[in-house]
Design a protein around this motif. Sequence first.
Motif, mmCIF file in Angstrom:
data_model
loop_
_atom_site.group_PDB
_atom_site.id
_atom_site.type_symbol
_atom_site.label_atom_id
_atom_site.label_comp_id
_atom_site.label_asym_id
_atom_site.label_seq_id
_atom_site.Cartn_x
_atom_site.Cartn_y
_atom_site.Cartn_z
ATOM 1 N N ALA A 1 -0.786 5.253 -15.411
ATOM 2 C CA ALA A 1 -0.121 6.074 -16.421
ATOM 3 C C ALA A 1 1.363 6.221 -16.103
ATOM 4 O O ALA A 1 2.221 6.154 -17.008
ATOM 5 N N LEU A 2 1.703 6.394 -14.838
ATOM 6 C CA LEU A 2 3.117 6.473 -14.451
ATOM 7 C C LEU A 2 3.828 5.154 -14.735
ATOM 8 O O LEU A 2 4.971 5.136 -15.212
ATOM 9 N N LEU A 3 3.149 4.064 -14.455
ATOM 10 C CA LEU A 3 3.740 2.744 -14.673
ATOM 11 C C LEU A 3 3.937 2.471 -16.161
ATOM 12 O O LEU A 3 5.024 2.061 -16.601
ATOM 13 N N LEU A 4 2.915 2.724 -16.965
ATOM 14 C CA LEU A 4 2.980 2.418 -18.395
ATOM 15 C C LEU A 4 3.894 3.366 -19.155
ATOM 16 O O LEU A 4 4.382 3.028 -20.239
ATOM 17 N N ALA B 1 -9.717 -0.483 -10.768
ATOM 18 C CA ALA B 1 -8.271 -0.272 -10.871
ATOM 19 C C ALA B 1 -7.519 -1.596 -10.954
ATOM 20 O O ALA B 1 -6.624 -1.771 -11.783
ATOM 21 N N GLN B 2 -7.895 -2.556 -10.096
ATOM 22 C CA GLN B 2 -7.187 -3.833 -10.083
ATOM 23 C C GLN B 2 -7.440 -4.614 -11.374
ATOM 24 O O GLN B 2 -6.529 -5.258 -11.911
ATOM 25 N N ALA C 1 1.270 -3.848 -10.132
ATOM 26 C CA ALA C 1 0.403 -2.872 -9.484
ATOM 27 C C ALA C 1 -0.557 -3.599 -8.555
ATOM 28 O O ALA C 1 -1.027 -4.700 -8.860
ATOM 29 N N ARG C 2 -0.830 -2.958 -7.421
ATOM 30 C CA ARG C 2 -1.795 -3.518 -6.472
ATOM 31 C C ARG C 2 -2.666 -2.387 -5.951
ATOM 32 O O ARG C 2 -2.155 -1.318 -5.596
ATOM 33 N N PHE C 3 -3.959 -2.641 -5.903
ATOM 34 C CA PHE C 3 -4.907 -1.646 -5.427
ATOM 35 C C PHE C 3 -5.753 -2.276 -4.330
ATOM 36 O O PHE C 3 -6.301 -3.366 -4.508
ATOM 37 N N ASP C 4 -5.842 -1.590 -3.192
ATOM 38 C CA ASP C 4 -6.560 -2.120 -2.041
ATOM 39 C C ASP C 4 -7.546 -1.097 -1.486
ATOM 40 O O ASP C 4 -7.301 0.119 -1.545
ATOM 41 N N VAL C 5 -8.624 -1.601 -0.910
ATOM 42 C CA VAL C 5 -9.605 -0.746 -0.240
ATOM 43 C C VAL C 5 -9.056 -0.367 1.130
ATOM 44 O O VAL C 5 -8.689 -1.241 1.930
ATOM 45 N N ASP D 1 8.307 2.026 -11.306
ATOM 46 C CA ASP D 1 8.648 0.603 -11.420
ATOM 47 C C ASP D 1 7.517 -0.280 -10.911
ATOM 48 O O ASP D 1 7.298 -1.379 -11.401
ATOM 49 N N ARG D 2 6.822 0.228 -9.904
ATOM 50 C CA ARG D 2 5.744 -0.518 -9.260
ATOM 51 C C ARG D 2 4.805 0.495 -8.637
ATOM 52 O O ARG D 2 5.244 1.565 -8.208
ATOM 53 N N VAL D 3 3.504 0.180 -8.574
ATOM 54 C CA VAL D 3 2.562 1.109 -7.959
ATOM 55 C C VAL D 3 1.651 0.363 -6.988
ATOM 56 O O VAL D 3 1.311 -0.811 -7.193
ATOM 57 N N THR D 4 1.282 1.076 -5.936
ATOM 58 C CA THR D 4 0.296 0.605 -4.975
ATOM 59 C C THR D 4 -0.705 1.731 -4.772
ATOM 60 O O THR D 4 -0.310 2.891 -4.602
ATOM 61 N N GLY D 5 -1.986 1.412 -4.824
ATOM 62 C CA GLY D 5 -3.013 2.425 -4.641
ATOM 63 C C GLY D 5 -3.980 2.049 -3.541
ATOM 64 O O GLY D 5 -4.334 0.879 -3.393
ATOM 65 N N LEU D 6 -4.394 3.034 -2.768
ATOM 66 C CA LEU D 6 -5.375 2.836 -1.706
ATOM 67 C C LEU D 6 -6.523 3.815 -1.901
ATOM 68 O O LEU D 6 -6.296 4.995 -2.204
#
Length: 215
Positions: free
Chosen positions: A61-64, A84-85, A93-97, A69-74
């Motif tokens: 939501a922040l990105l859209l 998410a990915q 955007a990148r989402f990692d375990v 500018d870019r998001v990374t989620g863990l």
Amino acid sequence: MTDLAAVVADRYRDASRTARGFIRGKLRGDPVVPALLALGGAHSLGHVLDLGCGRGQLALALLLSGRADRVTGLDLDTGKIAAAQAAAGDLPARFDVADVAAAPIAPCDTLMLIDVLLQLAPPSQDALLARIAAAAPARILIRAFDPERGWRSSLGFAMERARRVLGGDLGLRGAVAPRPLREIAAPLEAAGYAVAVTPCWTGTPLPNVLLVAQR
């Protein structure tokens, strides 16, 4: 807000109808969403690192909305990270375990920790806050459970205990252990951050507050 919620939820086309409904409802009804969108104002929050991101709907939501500018989620939950990915598609955007209690803090402009501290034991909370302060992002955003808000806190404790009894969420670990806000702010202030605290519970009975720490 409604349009943004629909746009984000529509990206989860591979998720179940229940999950899409949850995402849409969270973005429409969670008071942290307008609070974070307002923080960006006319300026971007830059690269946002979302620790404990779940399905990533808040980061997206922040990105859209142009606030990031870019998001990374863990997050520890492999299913949520996969959702998410998939929803991110070709967005930056990148989402990692990862277990946020132990994962390295990557460089970022804004770090978000939304409803996470409560789920960790006090020593893990202290260690995580210390690592966040040492990573020195320009802005730290923490939504925390305030244990000193009277009836709101009492009801919040009851709801969190019920969630643990029901189970089904990898983020729920052990006893409910919210820290007094001064104990959350102290390591950040010692690292040179100015910390402001505002209620973040509009429309809910919960004792949630938003801590905004900036250098």
